[in-house]
Design a protein around this motif. Structure first.
Motif, PDB file in Angstrom:
ATOM      1  N   LEU A  47       0.896  -1.123   0.130  1.00 15.72           N
ATOM      2  CA  LEU A  47       0.069   0.087  -0.127  1.00 15.72           C
ATOM      3  C   LEU A  47       0.659   1.222   0.006  1.00 15.72           C
ATOM      4  O   LEU A  47       1.281   1.473   1.054  1.00 15.72           O
ATOM      5  N   VAL A  48       1.088   2.013  -0.902  1.00 22.25           N
ATOM      6  CA  VAL A  48       1.468   3.137  -1.317  1.00 22.25           C
ATOM      7  C   VAL A  48       0.811   4.670  -1.764  1.00 22.25           C
ATOM      8  O   VAL A  48      -0.437   4.237  -2.134  1.00 22.25           O
ATOM      9  N   GLY A  49       1.744   5.714  -1.205  1.00 25.12           N
ATOM     10  CA  GLY A  49       0.624   6.718  -1.425  1.00 25.12           C
ATOM     11  C   GLY A  49       1.850   7.975   0.226  1.00 25.12           C
ATOM     12  O   GLY A  49       2.529   7.361   0.941  1.00 25.12           O
ATOM     13  N   GLU A  50       1.460   8.796  -0.186  1.00 29.69           N
ATOM     14  CA  GLU A  50       1.849  10.284   0.010  1.00 29.69           C
ATOM     15  C   GLU A  50       1.638  10.256   1.446  1.00 29.69           C
ATOM     16  O   GLU A  50       0.483   9.158   2.015  1.00 29.69           O
ATOM     17  N   TYR A 206       2.138 -10.279   3.910  1.00 29.88           N
ATOM     18  CA  TYR A 206       2.391  -9.404   4.655  1.00 29.88           C
ATOM     19  C   TYR A 206       1.217  -7.908   3.473  1.00 29.88           C
ATOM     20  O   TYR A 206       1.450  -8.483   2.041  1.00 29.88           O
ATOM     21  N   VAL A 207       0.772  -7.091   4.715  1.00 29.96           N
ATOM     22  CA  VAL A 207       0.620  -5.762   3.864  1.00 29.96           C
ATOM     23  C   VAL A 207       0.898  -5.131   4.185  1.00 29.96           C
ATOM     24  O   VAL A 207       1.872  -4.325   5.520  1.00 29.96           O
ATOM     25  N   PHE A 208       2.149  -4.242   3.359  1.00 29.17           N
ATOM     26  CA  PHE A 208       3.613  -3.645   3.489  1.00 29.17           C
ATOM     27  C   PHE A 208       3.158  -1.920   3.217  1.00 29.17           C
ATOM     28  O   PHE A 208       2.675  -1.694   1.729  1.00 29.17           O
ATOM     29  N   ILE A 209       2.607  -0.991   4.171  1.00 30.24           N
ATOM     30  CA  ILE A 209       2.436   0.144   4.023  1.00 30.24           C
ATOM     31  C   ILE A 209       3.921   1.436   3.827  1.00 30.24           C
ATOM     32  O   ILE A 209       4.835   0.725   4.325  1.00 30.24           O
ATOM     33  N   SER A 210       3.605   1.933   2.525  1.00 30.58           N
ATOM     34  CA  SER A 210       5.479   3.078   2.283  1.00 30.58           C
ATOM     35  C   SER A 210       4.125   3.870   2.144  1.00 30.58           C
ATOM     36  O   SER A 210       3.639   3.647   1.337  1.00 30.58           O
ATOM     37  N   HIS A 211       5.443   5.129   2.044  1.00 30.62           N
ATOM     38  CA  HIS A 211       5.974   6.014   0.826  1.00 30.62           C
ATOM     39  C   HIS A 211       5.692   5.616  -0.191  1.00 30.62           C
ATOM     40  O   HIS A 211       6.698   6.829  -1.234  1.00 30.62           O
ATOM     41  N   ASP A 212       7.353   5.301  -0.037  1.00 29.95           N
ATOM     42  CA  ASP A 212       8.290   4.877  -1.358  1.00 29.95           C
ATOM     43  C   ASP A 212       8.144   3.949  -1.953  1.00 29.95           C
ATOM     44  O   ASP A 212       8.048   2.446  -1.840  1.00 29.95           O
ATOM     45  N   LEU A 213       7.565   4.238  -3.278  1.00 31.83           N
ATOM     46  CA  LEU A 213       7.330   3.280  -4.704  1.00 31.83           C
ATOM     47  C   LEU A 213       8.835   2.128  -4.610  1.00 31.83           C
ATOM     48  O   LEU A 213       7.787   0.957  -4.979  1.00 31.83           O
ATOM     49  N   VAL A 216       8.698  -0.130  -1.881  1.00 31.81           N
ATOM     50  CA  VAL A 216       7.004  -1.307  -2.203  1.00 31.81           C
ATOM     51  C   VAL A 216       7.534  -2.099  -3.365  1.00 31.81           C
ATOM     52  O   VAL A 216       7.189  -3.477  -3.776  1.00 31.81           O
ATOM     53  N   ASN A 217       7.837  -1.563  -4.377  1.00 31.34           N
ATOM     54  CA  ASN A 217       8.277  -3.053  -5.408  1.00 31.34           C
ATOM     55  C   ASN A 217       9.504  -3.574  -5.186  1.00 31.34           C
ATOM     56  O   ASN A 217       9.265  -5.031  -5.876  1.00 31.34           O
ATOM     57  N   ASP A 218      10.577  -2.978  -4.385  1.00 26.46           N
ATOM     58  CA  ASP A 218      11.576  -4.303  -3.678  1.00 26.46           C
ATOM     59  C   ASP A 218      10.592  -5.859  -3.294  1.00 26.46           C
ATOM     60  O   ASP A 218      11.302  -6.840  -3.267  1.00 26.46           O
ATOM     61  N   GLY A 229      -7.729   8.668   0.004  1.00 32.70           N
ATOM     62  CA  GLY A 229      -8.291   7.647   0.194  1.00 32.70           C
ATOM     63  C   GLY A 229      -9.004   6.853  -0.407  1.00 32.70           C
ATOM     64  O   GLY A 229      -9.811   6.040   0.306  1.00 32.70           O
ATOM     65  N   ARG A 230      -8.256   6.455  -1.846  1.00 29.37           N
ATOM     66  CA  ARG A 230      -8.839   5.795  -2.921  1.00 29.37           C
ATOM     67  C   ARG A 230      -7.446   5.419  -3.145  1.00 29.37           C
ATOM     68  O   ARG A 230      -6.170   5.929  -3.446  1.00 29.37           O
ATOM     69  N   ILE A 231      -7.956   4.089  -3.701  1.00 30.55           N
ATOM     70  CA  ILE A 231      -7.245   3.489  -4.314  1.00 30.55           C
ATOM     71  C   ILE A 231      -7.433   3.992  -5.721  1.00 30.55           C
ATOM     72  O   ILE A 231      -8.429   3.711  -6.813  1.00 30.55           O
ATOM     73  N   VAL A 232      -6.338   4.399  -6.750  1.00 36.14           N
ATOM     74  CA  VAL A 232      -6.186   5.173  -8.169  1.00 36.14           C
ATOM     75  C   VAL A 232      -5.190   3.821  -8.987  1.00 36.14           C
ATOM     76  O   VAL A 232      -5.485   3.735 -10.106  1.00 36.14           O
ATOM     77  N   GLU A 233      -4.582   3.247  -8.627  1.00 31.27           N
ATOM     78  CA  GLU A 233      -3.862   2.492  -8.970  1.00 31.27           C
ATOM     79  C   GLU A 233      -4.253   0.335  -8.839  1.00 31.27           C
ATOM     80  O   GLU A 233      -3.094   0.687  -7.207  1.00 31.27           O
ATOM     81  N   LEU A 234      -3.928  -0.642  -8.828  1.00 30.33           N
ATOM     82  CA  LEU A 234      -3.673  -1.890  -8.235  1.00 30.33           C
ATOM     83  C   LEU A 234      -3.119  -2.644  -9.196  1.00 30.33           C
ATOM     84  O   LEU A 234      -3.779  -3.192 -10.017  1.00 30.33           O
ATOM     85  N   GLY A 235      -1.728  -3.341  -9.409  1.00 34.68           N
ATOM     86  CA  GLY A 235      -1.828  -4.643 -10.057  1.00 34.68           C
ATOM     87  C   GLY A 235      -0.281  -4.544  -9.419  1.00 34.68           C
ATOM     88  O   GLY A 235       0.225  -4.761  -7.941  1.00 34.68           O
ATOM     89  N   ASP A 236       0.472  -5.386 -10.193  1.00 36.74           N
ATOM     90  CA  ASP A 236       1.969  -6.347 -10.207  1.00 36.74           C
ATOM     91  C   ASP A 236       3.125  -4.743 -10.096  1.00 36.74           C
ATOM     92  O   ASP A 236       2.838  -3.894 -10.722  1.00 36.74           O
ATOM     93  N   ALA A 237       3.160  -5.030  -8.827  1.00 23.33           N
ATOM     94  CA  ALA A 237       4.229  -4.755  -8.412  1.00 23.33           C
ATOM     95  C   ALA A 237       5.463  -3.266  -9.602  1.00 23.33           C
ATOM     96  O   ALA A 237       5.743  -2.494  -9.155  1.00 23.33           O
TER      97      ALA A 237
END
Length: 278
Positions: A47-50, A206-213, A216-218, A229-237
């Motif tokens: 889960l990534v976002g500012e 894991y539900v891995f929360i971070s501000h760093d894309l 998260v990709n790693d 508060g909304r998911i704007v994109e969801l897919g393969d990391a």
């Protein structure tokens, strides 16, 4: 006749989640607005976002620490949102958490051994001493760490203690809330490697929360990008990190640091171009 391929049911499922906090004069502030995703056994969902995007609030809702105003959260097919404390305690050992700041999440007046034995005693686990040795070994700490206090460890070592505590009752899911953001880059990489090794050995999800894309990709299999508060994109990391579709995700990508100074300048120029795009 070919046998149908069986698809494992989601371990954790979040459906149309709404989290609204009360404000003054009876008004409510909606922090999470209609978020949906699922988590498979042994999977890592990032889960990534500012800051302020709502990612930590989602983690807290999963843990039962934030109110669920709408939608439903299920674990192994059973609803765990808006249930009694007694009902929630039944799943407490299955869903654990690793917080951002390991020092503030560990009691400074307790030894590491005492910190690790707490959840074991609460669950009535026998052979706690042997289990503590197993946990310390699993996170790469020596056995004598059990006699020491959190202040005697580095930040990375304290996070290993926090991970050991989360693993104490062999959970199925661990919510990792910015577990590496307070660490330097080298230590951060070691903790991520540790989490991946533990997942391979135990099958924990894991539900891995971070501000760093990039972070998260790693570690993630899939990535959900949150904005307001909304998911704007969801897919393969890897796809989300390298070829994002949504403009907000592209801005996150451009904001990620690049080690090469020339590359950083090019990235900054690209980011400015994206920001100017309507």
């Amino acid at each position: 006749m070919t046998e149908p391929v069986s698809v494992a049911a989601p371990l954790l499922k979040v459906e149309n989640l709404v989290v609204r906090f009360a404000e003054r004069r009876g008004r409510g502030k909606t922090v999470i607005d209609g978020v949906s995703f699922d988590l498979a056994p042994g999977e890592t969902l990032g889960l990534v976002g500012e800051s302020g995007s709502g990612k930590t609030t989602i983690g807290r809702a999963i843990l039962g620490l934030a109110p669920v105003s709408g939608g439903v959260i299920t674990f192994r097919g059973e609803t765990i949102s808006n249930v009694s404390r007694a009902h929630r305690r039944k799943t407490a050992s299955d869903i654990q958490v690793v917080f951002q700041d390991p020092y503030s999440s560990l009691n400074p007046s307790m030894t590491v051994g005492s910190i690790l034995v707490e959840p074991l005693d609460a669950a009535g686990v026998e052979g706690a001493a042997a289990r503590i040795r197993e946990l310390l070994d699993a996170v790469g700490l020596p056995a004598d760490a059990a006699r020491r206090f959190p202040r005697e460890f580095s930040g990375g070592q304290r996070q290993r203690v926090a991970i050991a505590r989360a693993l104490a009752l062999s959970p199925a899911v661990i919510v990792c809330d910015e577990p590496t953001s307070a660490l330097d880059v080298t230590t951060q990489a070691k903790v991520l490697t540790l989490l991946k090794d533990i997942q391979r050995e135990t099958g924990v999800a894991y539900v891995f929360i971070s501000h760093d894309l990039g972070v998260v990709n790693d570690i993630s299999d899939r990535t959900a990008v949150l904005n307001d508060g909304r998911i704007v994109e969801l897919g393969d990391a890897a796809q989300v990190a390298t070829a994002p579709v949504h403009p907000y995700t592209r801005r996150l990508q451009m904001a990620a640091p690049v080690a090469d100074p020339k590359g950083q300048r090019e990235r900054r120029a690209e980011r400015l171009a994206v920001l100017r795009t309507p």
